[in-house]
Design a protein around this motif. Structure first.
Motif, PDB file in Angstrom:
ATOM      1  N   LYS A 146     -11.690  -5.195  18.630  1.00  0.00           N
ATOM      2  CA  LYS A 146     -11.813  -6.488  17.949  1.00  0.00           C
ATOM      3  C   LYS A 146     -10.812  -6.620  16.800  1.00  0.00           C
ATOM      4  CE  LYS A 146     -16.712  -6.303  18.927  1.00  0.00           C
ATOM      5  NZ  LYS A 146     -18.024  -5.946  18.361  1.00  0.00           N
ATOM      6  N   ARG A 147     -10.310  -5.511  16.298  1.00  0.00           N
ATOM      7  CA  ARG A 147      -9.480  -5.528  15.093  1.00  0.00           C
ATOM      8  C   ARG A 147      -7.987  -5.441  15.355  1.00  0.00           C
ATOM      9  NH1 ARG A 147     -14.317  -3.440  13.546  1.00  0.00           N
ATOM     10  NH2 ARG A 147     -14.992  -3.958  11.431  1.00  0.00           N
ATOM     11  N   PHE A 148      -7.586  -5.000  16.526  1.00  0.00           N
ATOM     12  CA  PHE A 148      -6.166  -4.808  16.814  1.00  0.00           C
ATOM     13  C   PHE A 148      -5.762  -5.657  18.011  1.00  0.00           C
ATOM     14  CE2 PHE A 148      -7.567  -0.802  14.876  1.00  0.00           C
ATOM     15  CZ  PHE A 148      -6.683  -0.725  13.815  1.00  0.00           C
ATOM     16  N   THR A 199       6.199  -6.701  22.765  1.00  0.00           N
ATOM     17  CA  THR A 199       6.943  -5.465  23.033  1.00  0.00           C
ATOM     18  C   THR A 199       6.045  -4.230  23.024  1.00  0.00           C
ATOM     19  OG1 THR A 199       7.490  -5.285  20.685  1.00  0.00           O
ATOM     20  CG2 THR A 199       9.095  -6.375  22.118  1.00  0.00           C
ATOM     21  N   GLY A 200       4.723  -4.420  22.827  1.00  0.00           N
ATOM     22  CA  GLY A 200       3.794  -3.303  22.907  1.00  0.00           C
ATOM     23  C   GLY A 200       3.412  -2.676  21.583  1.00  0.00           C
ATOM     24  N   LYS A 201       3.911  -3.221  20.461  1.00  0.00           N
ATOM     25  CA  LYS A 201       3.497  -2.705  19.163  1.00  0.00           C
ATOM     26  C   LYS A 201       2.090  -3.194  18.869  1.00  0.00           C
ATOM     27  CE  LYS A 201       8.171  -2.645  17.328  1.00  0.00           C
ATOM     28  NZ  LYS A 201       9.093  -3.264  16.360  1.00  0.00           N
ATOM     29  N   ILE A 202       1.385  -2.507  17.975  1.00  0.00           N
ATOM     30  CA  ILE A 202       0.003  -2.856  17.664  1.00  0.00           C
ATOM     31  C   ILE A 202      -0.035  -3.601  16.330  1.00  0.00           C
ATOM     32  CG2 ILE A 202      -2.325  -1.988  17.317  1.00  0.00           C
ATOM     33  CD1 ILE A 202      -1.523   0.467  18.949  1.00  0.00           C
ATOM     34  N   LYS A 203      -0.659  -4.789  16.344  1.00  0.00           N
ATOM     35  CA  LYS A 203      -0.780  -5.602  15.140  1.00  0.00           C
ATOM     36  C   LYS A 203      -2.138  -5.375  14.504  1.00  0.00           C
ATOM     37  CE  LYS A 203      -0.160  -9.566  17.194  1.00  0.00           C
ATOM     38  NZ  LYS A 203       0.037 -10.995  17.439  1.00  0.00           N
ATOM     39  N   ARG A 204      -2.188  -5.565  13.185  1.00  0.00           N
ATOM     40  CA  ARG A 204      -3.437  -5.434  12.436  1.00  0.00           C
ATOM     41  C   ARG A 204      -3.492  -6.535  11.393  1.00  0.00           C
ATOM     42  NH1 ARG A 204      -2.634  -3.829   7.307  1.00  0.00           N
ATOM     43  NH2 ARG A 204      -0.614  -2.908   6.806  1.00  0.00           N
ATOM     44  N   HIS A 205      -4.697  -6.783  10.878  1.00  0.00           N
ATOM     45  CA  HIS A 205      -4.877  -7.734   9.788  1.00  0.00           C
ATOM     46  C   HIS A 205      -4.844  -6.990   8.464  1.00  0.00           C
ATOM     47  CE1 HIS A 205      -5.797 -11.253  12.194  1.00  0.00           C
ATOM     48  NE2 HIS A 205      -6.533 -10.474  12.977  1.00  0.00           N
ATOM     49  N   HIS A 206      -4.472  -7.700   7.408  1.00  0.00           N
ATOM     50  CA  HIS A 206      -4.507  -7.114   6.067  1.00  0.00           C
ATOM     51  C   HIS A 206      -5.944  -7.073   5.561  1.00  0.00           C
ATOM     52  CE1 HIS A 206      -0.256  -6.760   5.082  1.00  0.00           C
ATOM     53  NE2 HIS A 206      -0.074  -7.878   5.767  1.00  0.00           N
ATOM     54  N   ALA A 207      -6.231  -6.089   4.739  1.00  0.00           N
ATOM     55  CA  ALA A 207      -7.541  -5.982   4.095  1.00  0.00           C
ATOM     56  C   ALA A 207      -7.558  -6.839   2.828  1.00  0.00           C
ATOM     57  CB  ALA A 207      -7.824  -4.525   3.751  1.00  0.00           C
ATOM     58  N   TYR A 208      -8.710  -6.934   2.187  1.00  0.00           N
ATOM     59  CA  TYR A 208      -8.898  -7.622   0.887  1.00  0.00           C
ATOM     60  C   TYR A 208      -8.728  -9.133   0.966  1.00  0.00           C
ATOM     61  CZ  TYR A 208      -8.195  -2.814  -0.537  1.00  0.00           C
ATOM     62  OH  TYR A 208      -8.280  -1.462  -0.645  1.00  0.00           O
ATOM     63  N   HIS A 209      -9.002  -9.722   2.119  1.00  0.00           N
ATOM     64  CA  HIS A 209      -8.871 -11.175   2.223  1.00  0.00           C
ATOM     65  C   HIS A 209     -10.173 -11.821   2.690  1.00  0.00           C
ATOM     66  CE1 HIS A 209      -6.598 -14.862   2.301  1.00  0.00           C
ATOM     67  NE2 HIS A 209      -6.971 -15.117   3.544  1.00  0.00           N
ATOM     68  N   SER A 210     -11.302 -11.146   2.493  1.00  0.00           N
ATOM     69  CA  SER A 210     -12.554 -11.698   3.008  1.00  0.00           C
ATOM     70  C   SER A 210     -13.471 -12.250   1.919  1.00  0.00           C
ATOM     71  CB  SER A 210     -13.304 -10.640   3.809  1.00  0.00           C
ATOM     72  OG  SER A 210     -13.546  -9.509   3.000  1.00  0.00           O
ATOM     73  N   ILE A 267       2.279  -4.803  11.340  1.00  0.00           N
ATOM     74  CA  ILE A 267       2.379  -3.811  12.409  1.00  0.00           C
ATOM     75  C   ILE A 267       1.745  -2.514  11.905  1.00  0.00           C
ATOM     76  CG2 ILE A 267       3.980  -2.526  13.881  1.00  0.00           C
ATOM     77  CD1 ILE A 267       3.964  -5.509  14.453  1.00  0.00           C
ATOM     78  N   VAL A 268       1.024  -1.828  12.766  1.00  0.00           N
ATOM     79  CA  VAL A 268       0.395  -0.557  12.393  1.00  0.00           C
ATOM     80  C   VAL A 268       1.490   0.453  12.044  1.00  0.00           C
ATOM     81  CG1 VAL A 268      -1.007   1.362  13.249  1.00  0.00           C
ATOM     82  CG2 VAL A 268      -1.664  -0.973  13.752  1.00  0.00           C
ATOM     83  N   ASP A 269       1.310   1.145  10.930  1.00  0.00           N
ATOM     84  CA  ASP A 269       2.280   2.123  10.452  1.00  0.00           C
ATOM     85  C   ASP A 269       2.368   3.308  11.415  1.00  0.00           C
ATOM     86  OD1 ASP A 269       2.872   4.620   8.332  1.00  0.00           O
ATOM     87  OD2 ASP A 269       3.892   2.737   7.882  1.00  0.00           O
ATOM     88  N   ASN A 317      -0.263   6.077  11.239  1.00  0.00           N
ATOM     89  CA  ASN A 317      -1.619   5.802  11.742  1.00  0.00           C
ATOM     90  C   ASN A 317      -1.649   5.466  13.221  1.00  0.00           C
ATOM     91  OD1 ASN A 317      -2.697   6.037   9.124  1.00  0.00           O
ATOM     92  ND2 ASN A 317      -2.122   3.928   8.686  1.00  0.00           N
ATOM     93  N   LEU A 318      -0.496   5.444  13.848  1.00  0.00           N
ATOM     94  CA  LEU A 318      -0.409   4.960  15.221  1.00  0.00           C
ATOM     95  C   LEU A 318      -1.196   5.821  16.198  1.00  0.00           C
ATOM     96  CD1 LEU A 318       0.877   2.601  16.626  1.00  0.00           C
ATOM     97  CD2 LEU A 318       2.856   4.012  17.099  1.00  0.00           C
ATOM     98  N   LYS A 319      -1.170   7.138  16.044  1.00  0.00           N
ATOM     99  CA  LYS A 319      -1.882   8.031  16.959  1.00  0.00           C
ATOM    100  C   LYS A 319      -3.390   7.794  16.878  1.00  0.00           C
ATOM    101  CE  LYS A 319      -2.442  12.865  18.302  1.00  0.00           C
ATOM    102  NZ  LYS A 319      -3.891  12.727  18.475  1.00  0.00           N
ATOM    103  N   GLN A 320      -3.913   7.623  15.666  1.00  0.00           N
ATOM    104  CA  GLN A 320      -5.351   7.377  15.501  1.00  0.00           C
ATOM    105  C   GLN A 320      -5.764   6.072  16.166  1.00  0.00           C
ATOM    106  OE1 GLN A 320      -5.065   7.561  11.219  1.00  0.00           O
ATOM    107  NE2 GLN A 320      -6.452   9.318  11.174  1.00  0.00           N
ATOM    108  N   VAL A 321      -4.980   5.026  15.967  1.00  0.00           N
ATOM    109  CA  VAL A 321      -5.322   3.722  16.543  1.00  0.00           C
ATOM    110  C   VAL A 321      -5.219   3.766  18.060  1.00  0.00           C
ATOM    111  CG1 VAL A 321      -4.648   1.299  16.641  1.00  0.00           C
ATOM    112  CG2 VAL A 321      -4.635   2.490  14.463  1.00  0.00           C
ATOM    113  N   ARG A 322      -4.189   4.419  18.573  1.00  0.00           N
ATOM    114  CA  ARG A 322      -4.038   4.532  20.029  1.00  0.00           C
ATOM    115  C   ARG A 322      -5.190   5.320  20.648  1.00  0.00           C
ATOM    116  NH1 ARG A 322       0.822   3.021  22.205  1.00  0.00           N
ATOM    117  NH2 ARG A 322       0.575   4.442  23.961  1.00  0.00           N
TER     118      ARG A 322
END
Length: 65
Positions: A12-14, A19-30, A49-51, A54-59
């Motif tokens: 739900k978050r990513f 091109t296959g990169k993983i996008k994320r939302h910024h925190a502190y905006h809720s 874009i996910v740094d 952290n890419l291995k953890q997200v994948r």
């Protein structure tokens, strides 16, 4: 061997770019937005874009190998 399940919170978050990169939302905006400046809130709207660090953890959460 059982199937590996995707983490429900992560799917739900990513999202992915074309091109296959993983996008994320910024925190502190809720919430507690009154003390944040217009510039800070405006810059938190955009996706990032996910740094690579952290890419291995997200994948792993999304079951992408």
């Amino acid at each position: 061997m059982p199937k590996v399940k995707t983490n429900s919170g992560a799917k739900k978050r990513f999202s992915f770019t074309g091109t296959g990169k993983i996008k994320r939302h910024h925190a502190y905006h809720s919430h507690i937005l009154t003390k944040k400046t217009k510039k800070q809130k405006r810059n938190l709207v955009h996706q990032a874009i996910v740094d690579p660090s952290n890419l291995k953890q997200v994948r792993d959460l999304l079951c992408l190998r």
